[in-house]
Scaffold this motif. Structure first.
Motif, mmCIF file in Angstrom:
data_model
loop_
_atom_site.group_PDB
_atom_site.id
_atom_site.type_symbol
_atom_site.label_atom_id
_atom_site.label_comp_id
_atom_site.label_asym_id
_atom_site.label_seq_id
_atom_site.Cartn_x
_atom_site.Cartn_y
_atom_site.Cartn_z
ATOM 1 N N ASP A 173 0.828 -1.212 0.000
ATOM 2 C CA ASP A 173 0.000 0.000 0.000
ATOM 3 C C ASP A 173 0.857 1.255 0.000
ATOM 4 O O ASP A 173 0.524 2.256 -0.661
ATOM 5 N N THR A 176 2.288 1.762 -3.570
ATOM 6 C CA THR A 176 1.276 2.256 -4.512
ATOM 7 C C THR A 176 0.862 3.694 -4.192
ATOM 8 O O THR A 176 0.505 4.460 -5.099
ATOM 9 N N ALA A 177 0.907 4.071 -2.901
ATOM 10 C CA ALA A 177 0.519 5.427 -2.521
ATOM 11 C C ALA A 177 1.585 6.455 -2.885
ATOM 12 O O ALA A 177 1.276 7.642 -3.063
ATOM 13 N N LYS A 180 1.844 8.343 -8.527
ATOM 14 C CA LYS A 180 0.579 8.898 -8.992
ATOM 15 C C LYS A 180 -0.332 7.789 -9.507
ATOM 16 O O LYS A 180 0.120 6.718 -9.885
ATOM 17 N N GLU A 181 -1.625 8.099 -9.540
ATOM 18 C CA GLU A 181 -2.610 7.086 -9.907
ATOM 19 C C GLU A 181 -2.404 6.559 -11.324
ATOM 20 O O GLU A 181 -2.647 5.378 -11.601
ATOM 21 N N LYS A 182 -1.931 7.410 -12.240
ATOM 22 C CA LYS A 182 -1.740 6.967 -13.624
ATOM 23 C C LYS A 182 -0.603 5.954 -13.762
ATOM 24 O O LYS A 182 -0.486 5.277 -14.779
ATOM 25 N N HIS A 183 0.253 5.845 -12.725
ATOM 26 C CA HIS A 183 1.381 4.908 -12.760
ATOM 27 C C HIS A 183 1.105 3.628 -11.969
ATOM 28 O O HIS A 183 1.992 2.780 -11.859
ATOM 29 N N LEU A 184 -0.113 3.482 -11.440
ATOM 30 C CA LEU A 184 -0.396 2.331 -10.568
ATOM 31 C C LEU A 184 -0.273 1.007 -11.311
ATOM 32 O O LEU A 184 0.191 0.010 -10.751
ATOM 33 N N ASN A 185 -0.698 0.970 -12.576
ATOM 34 C CA ASN A 185 -0.609 -0.278 -13.337
ATOM 35 C C ASN A 185 0.848 -0.720 -13.483
ATOM 36 O O ASN A 185 1.171 -1.909 -13.357
ATOM 37 N N HIS A 188 2.115 -2.029 -10.023
ATOM 38 C CA HIS A 188 1.648 -3.395 -9.735
ATOM 39 C C HIS A 188 2.355 -4.413 -10.639
ATOM 40 O O HIS A 188 2.698 -5.510 -10.185
#
Length: 350
Positions: A173, A176-177, A180-185, A188
């Motif tokens: 967590d 992932t935090a 940025k959200e656009k890099h989450l893939n 993971h």
């Protein structure tokens, strides 16, 4: 946004590299066992999940049981090595005599062949060798100190492994935090690939150790070497250090064989046998068992082993390949770093 000039980017890269190396050297006592702990946690994760899902154990208990199982395996290996070294210590006086006899014989050969008087032939080396061999208390003291350091290192490593398994969700967590959200893939994907590659690599290394140790024990036993089991086990463990491990194993095996047999021919046969085993391992076992899970070219492998030894010593030699593998996984998935990932990897056929 305007790109900075090349010399400015180069300066920033150099400063970052210097800072990373300085932090690595300064934080060796913390970072080295911590990285080992992450590797062990990745390896033990399936076992921990088994205890949680199949045995319905809480995560804390499952984590500590996984660490205890792995610790039992490590202690078993140390016990086997300890019993063999205890037997080897009985031949220590003979080992001293053989080395001193070899030095004297070499001096006689040089005197007869090149007409150089014995008194002028590297006297300081002979005296140093005899003093080193006669000072058994120094050797014992250094051995005890090394064992104490190893035990302390293992204690912290297994404690860290337990906490990483226990707080693995929190660590994921956090990672992932951070981005940025656009890099989450991508994050993971990197985490999944790191787990898969490192786990397969470590399992492959363990299988390789078992196979190489077994083959070496059988070959040395057939040759008639006294400590075939000890030398086979050491060869299998040390051999996982790329390119350097086999030469270290050959040196140790030749010295121990010479000390126990008093013949150069047996030591030479052992060296030839280990070269043959290494050729079999490099060309058949390593590609088949480890299976190129870590696709790093040979030049980067050797360079990484030497740099790891310079920074962290022997632990750095073991950790160099997994660290480079993780770097390559990250580089291959970041556009700005893809050229570096290409440099670390193998050459593609066109």
């Amino acid at each position: 946004m305007k790109q900075p000039p090349f010399y400015q980017k180069l300066a920033m890269v150099l400063v970052a590299l210097i800072a990373l190396v300085y932090i690595a050297v300064l934080g060796k006592e913390v970072l080295s066992p911590l990285i080992f702990s992450f590797l062990f946690a990745i390896l033990l994760y399936p076992l921990c999940r088994f205890f949680e899902k199949r045995c319905k154990l809480p995560r804390g208990l499952a984590s500590i049981l996984s660490v205890i199982v792995f610790l039992g395996i490590i202690l078993g290996i140390f016990y086997l090595l300890g019993t063999q070294f205890r037997s080897l210590s009985e031949d220590w006086p003979q080992f001293k005599e053989q080395v001193i006899y070899a030095i004297d014989s070499s001096q006689d050969w040089v005197a007869k062949t090149f007409n150089i008087d014995r008194s002028h032939q590297l006297n300081y080396l002979t005296d140093a060798a005899k003093k080193l061999l006669s000072s058994s208390t120094v050797v014992i003291g250094a051995t005890v100190l090394s064992i104490s350091s190893i035990l302390l290192f293992l204690v912290f490593t297994f404690i860290y492994t337990f906490f990483i398994l226990l707080y693995r969700t929190l660590i994921v967590d956090f990672l992932t935090a951070v981005f940025k959200e656009k890099h989450l893939n991508i994050v993971h994907e990197v985490l999944e690939q790191v787990q898969y590659i490192i786990r397969k690599y470590l399992i492959g290394l363990m299988i390789q150790i078992v196979i190489v140790s077994t083959i070496t024990c059988l070959v040395l036993w057939l040759i008639g070497i006294k400590y075939a089991f000890l030398l086979g086990l050491l060869t299998g463990i040390i051999n996982i250090i790329p390119y350097i491990g086999i030469f270290t194993a050959m040196l140790l095996s030749a010295l121990i064989t010479f000390a126990t047999t008093a013949t150069f021919s047996k030591a030479l046969i052992v060296i030839v046998a280990l070269i043959g085993i290494h050729a079999l391992d490099s060309n058949i076992l390593l590609p088949t068992v480890v299976g190129s899970k870590v696709k790093i070219n040979a030049f980067v492998t050797v360079l990484g082993v030497f740099i790891g030894e310079m920074i962290w010593g022997i632990p750095g030699m073991f950790l160099s390949i997994p660290i480079i593998a993780v770097m390559k996984i990250v580089f291959d998935r970041v556009d700005e770093l893809k050229p570096w990932g290409m440099l670390l990897g193998e050459e593609t056929k066109k």
